[in-house]
Design an enzyme around this catalytic site. Structure first.
Site, PDB file in Angstrom:
ATOM      1  N   ASP A  47       0.812  -1.227   0.000  1.00  0.00           N
ATOM      2  CA  ASP A  47       0.000   0.000   0.000  1.00  0.00           C
ATOM      3  C   ASP A  47       0.843   1.274   0.000  1.00  0.00           C
ATOM      4  O   ASP A  47       0.305   2.363   0.237  1.00  0.00           O
ATOM      5  CB  ASP A  47      -0.916   0.000   1.231  1.00  0.00           C
ATOM      6  CG  ASP A  47      -2.123  -0.911   1.033  1.00  0.00           C
ATOM      7  OD1 ASP A  47      -2.828  -0.745   0.025  1.00  0.00           O
ATOM      8  OD2 ASP A  47      -2.354  -1.786   1.890  1.00  0.00           O
TER       9      ASP A  47
ATOM     10  N   CYS B 213      -5.114  10.202  -1.766  1.00  0.00           N
ATOM     11  CA  CYS B 213      -4.199   9.275  -1.072  1.00  0.00           C
ATOM     12  C   CYS B 213      -2.796   9.222  -1.653  1.00  0.00           C
ATOM     13  O   CYS B 213      -1.872   8.803  -0.962  1.00  0.00           O
ATOM     14  CB  CYS B 213      -4.718   7.845  -1.135  1.00  0.00           C
ATOM     15  SG  CYS B 213      -6.457   7.673  -1.029  1.00  0.00           S
TER      16      CYS B 213
ATOM     17  N   GLU C 205      -0.296   9.568   1.437  1.00  0.00           N
ATOM     18  CA  GLU C 205      -1.085  10.464   2.285  1.00  0.00           C
ATOM     19  C   GLU C 205      -1.243   9.929   3.703  1.00  0.00           C
ATOM     20  O   GLU C 205      -1.324  10.692   4.662  1.00  0.00           O
ATOM     21  CB  GLU C 205      -2.483  10.648   1.683  1.00  0.00           C
ATOM     22  CG  GLU C 205      -3.437  11.386   2.603  1.00  0.00           C
ATOM     23  CD  GLU C 205      -4.842  11.492   2.066  1.00  0.00           C
ATOM     24  OE1 GLU C 205      -5.283  12.611   1.837  1.00  0.00           O
ATOM     25  OE2 GLU C 205      -5.493  10.455   1.854  1.00  0.00           O
ATOM     26  N   ASP C 206      -1.300   8.597   3.824  1.00  0.00           N
ATOM     27  CA  ASP C 206      -1.589   8.032   5.139  1.00  0.00           C
ATOM     28  C   ASP C 206      -0.415   8.107   6.103  1.00  0.00           C
ATOM     29  O   ASP C 206      -0.593   7.932   7.309  1.00  0.00           O
ATOM     30  CB  ASP C 206      -2.045   6.568   4.979  1.00  0.00           C
ATOM     31  CG  ASP C 206      -3.401   6.512   4.300  1.00  0.00           C
ATOM     32  OD1 ASP C 206      -4.259   7.333   4.649  1.00  0.00           O
ATOM     33  OD2 ASP C 206      -3.582   5.661   3.410  1.00  0.00           O
TER      34      ASP C 206
ATOM     35  N   HIS D 273     -11.905   5.856   5.454  1.00  0.00           N
ATOM     36  CA  HIS D 273     -11.320   7.045   6.078  1.00  0.00           C
ATOM     37  C   HIS D 273     -12.297   8.223   6.040  1.00  0.00           C
ATOM     38  O   HIS D 273     -13.213   8.246   5.212  1.00  0.00           O
ATOM     39  CB  HIS D 273     -10.069   7.485   5.287  1.00  0.00           C
ATOM     40  CG  HIS D 273      -8.874   6.609   5.434  1.00  0.00           C
ATOM     41  ND1 HIS D 273      -8.200   6.093   4.352  1.00  0.00           N
ATOM     42  CD2 HIS D 273      -8.189   6.184   6.538  1.00  0.00           C
ATOM     43  CE1 HIS D 273      -7.158   5.377   4.785  1.00  0.00           C
ATOM     44  NE2 HIS D 273      -7.139   5.408   6.098  1.00  0.00           N
TER      45      HIS D 273
ATOM     46  N   ARG E 257       1.160  -1.603   7.316  1.00  0.00           N
ATOM     47  CA  ARG E 257       1.569  -0.348   6.692  1.00  0.00           C
ATOM     48  C   ARG E 257       2.550   0.459   7.552  1.00  0.00           C
ATOM     49  O   ARG E 257       2.995   1.529   7.141  1.00  0.00           O
ATOM     50  CB  ARG E 257       0.328   0.498   6.362  1.00  0.00           C
ATOM     51  CG  ARG E 257      -0.629  -0.210   5.407  1.00  0.00           C
ATOM     52  CD  ARG E 257      -1.612   0.741   4.765  1.00  0.00           C
ATOM     53  NE  ARG E 257      -0.909   1.777   4.048  1.00  0.00           N
ATOM     54  CZ  ARG E 257      -1.477   2.880   3.572  1.00  0.00           C
ATOM     55  NH1 ARG E 257      -2.763   3.073   3.728  1.00  0.00           N
ATOM     56  NH2 ARG E 257      -0.762   3.796   2.936  1.00  0.00           N
TER      57      ARG E 257
ATOM     58  N   ARG F 137      -9.078   3.018  11.315  1.00  0.00           N
ATOM     59  CA  ARG F 137      -7.634   3.247  11.221  1.00  0.00           C
ATOM     60  C   ARG F 137      -7.091   4.303  12.192  1.00  0.00           C
ATOM     61  O   ARG F 137      -5.876   4.424  12.341  1.00  0.00           O
ATOM     62  CB  ARG F 137      -7.278   3.679   9.794  1.00  0.00           C
ATOM     63  CG  ARG F 137      -7.583   2.643   8.727  1.00  0.00           C
ATOM     64  CD  ARG F 137      -6.676   1.433   8.847  1.00  0.00           C
ATOM     65  NE  ARG F 137      -7.018   0.409   7.878  1.00  0.00           N
ATOM     66  CZ  ARG F 137      -6.575   0.393   6.623  1.00  0.00           C
ATOM     67  NH1 ARG F 137      -5.776   1.347   6.209  1.00  0.00           N
ATOM     68  NH2 ARG F 137      -6.933  -0.581   5.804  1.00  0.00           N
TER      69      ARG F 137
HETATM   70  C1  CIR Z   1      -5.488   0.584   2.807  1.00  0.00           C
HETATM   71  O1  CIR Z   1      -6.458  -0.116   3.076  1.00  0.00           O
HETATM   72  O2  CIR Z   1      -4.778   1.078   3.672  1.00  0.00           O
HETATM   73  C2  CIR Z   1      -5.157   0.833   1.360  1.00  0.00           C
HETATM   74  N1  CIR Z   1      -5.486  -0.327   0.584  1.00  0.00           N
HETATM   75  C3  CIR Z   1      -5.886   2.042   0.839  1.00  0.00           C
HETATM   76  C4  CIR Z   1      -5.474   3.297   1.509  1.00  0.00           C
HETATM   77  C5  CIR Z   1      -6.094   4.490   0.887  1.00  0.00           C
HETATM   78  N2  CIR Z   1      -5.637   5.668   1.529  1.00  0.00           N
HETATM   79  C6  CIR Z   1      -6.377   6.744   1.705  1.00  0.00           C
HETATM   80  O3  CIR Z   1      -7.558   6.745   1.405  1.00  0.00           O
HETATM   81  N3  CIR Z   1      -5.824   7.782   2.294  1.00  0.00           N
END
Ligand code: CIR
Length: 254
Positions: A60, A247, A65-66, A160, A85, A130
């Protein structure tokens, strides 16, 4: 100068985390091409794109962004809610270190950048699968000394906060009110997604323009009817990994 930090699609993306979507085959070549078009779009809007190399073992990791919240004053490196992650953050911290002092979310806090919506000095943080209250409190402690108000907001039915609501104009948001309540955003115009397009609330607002997935024509029309300029991109493969247009970048002024 405006900087956009991105990261190339991982060859392991097929093993991404999925919460609300069934697993479907991701075409990695197409994902790479779509991601490149996204980066080029950012360049066309005046960003200097700092594209980090792909992480072969972090499925991922394209969703940068995360891993951080970047304000004018500092960068808060997150502790992602998905254990798979957590190793994504070290390289993001290294990339951001030249630009900002760093702060870190620590255990037991978890927080994904996808849960953080900032409009000016107001920040909303989704309490989601999350992000937990400790994560919200740590972000509050890091940012209130810099004049931000930080508010936790419950999110349901989506990954999110920014799956449910994003900024699309200086004082307007695009929102799916089934996933987050519009009353949390007083003084901000709320544009609802079309009923047939529940996943349409994730848009990337940059310099007066909205970067937006091409698969939500009804919601797109709602924005355009209000005079919002929308640039559409095909992000089908990124969407299969439950990602959206916000993201894939961390955007800030140098
Ligand atoms: C996840 O589940 O963490 C990733 N497959 C997708 C993350 C998407 N991130 C976001 O919307 N900020």
């Amino acid at each position: 100068m405006r900087v956009a930090v991105t990261r190339k699609v991982s060859p392991a993306m097929g093993r991404c985390e999925l919460t609300y979507l069934p697993r479907t085959a991701i075409d990695l070549e197409l994902a790479g091409a779509q991601h490149h078009a996204y980066e080029q779009c950012l360049v066309s809007l005046g960003c200097t794109v700092q594209s980090l190399p792909a992480e072969p073992d972090l499925p991922d990791s394209v969703f940068v962004e995360d891993a951080a919240i970047v304000t004018d004053e500092l960068a808060v490196i997150t502790r992602p809610g998905a254990a798979s992650r957590r190793s994504e953050t070290a390289s993001i911290a290294k990339a951001l270190e030249p630009y900002r002092p760093l702060a870190f979310i620590e255990a037991p806090g978890v927080l994904d950048g996808g849960d953080v919506l900032r409009i000016g000095r107001r920040i909303w943080v989704g309490i989601s699968g999350r992000t937990n209250p400790s994560g919200v409190q740590q972000l509050t402690d890091a940012l209130t000394p810099h004049g931000y108000s930080v508010q936790g907001v419950p999110v349901r039915g989506c990954l999110h906060l920014k799956s449910a609501v994003t900024q699309v104009a200086p004082t307007a948001v695009l929102i799916n009110p089934d996933w987050v309540e519009a009353r949390h955003f007083p003084g901000v115009r709320a544009i609802k997604v079309a009923a047939l397009e529940p996943a349409a609330a994730n848009a990337l607002f940059i310099d007066g323009v909205v970067i937006y997935p091409s698969v939500f024509p009804q919601t797109r029309s709602r924005m355009e009817a209000l005079g919002i300029r929308v640039i559409c991109l095909d992000v089908s493969e990124i969407a299969k990994a439950e990602g959206g247009v916000t993201c894939c970048s961390l955007i800030f002024d140098k």
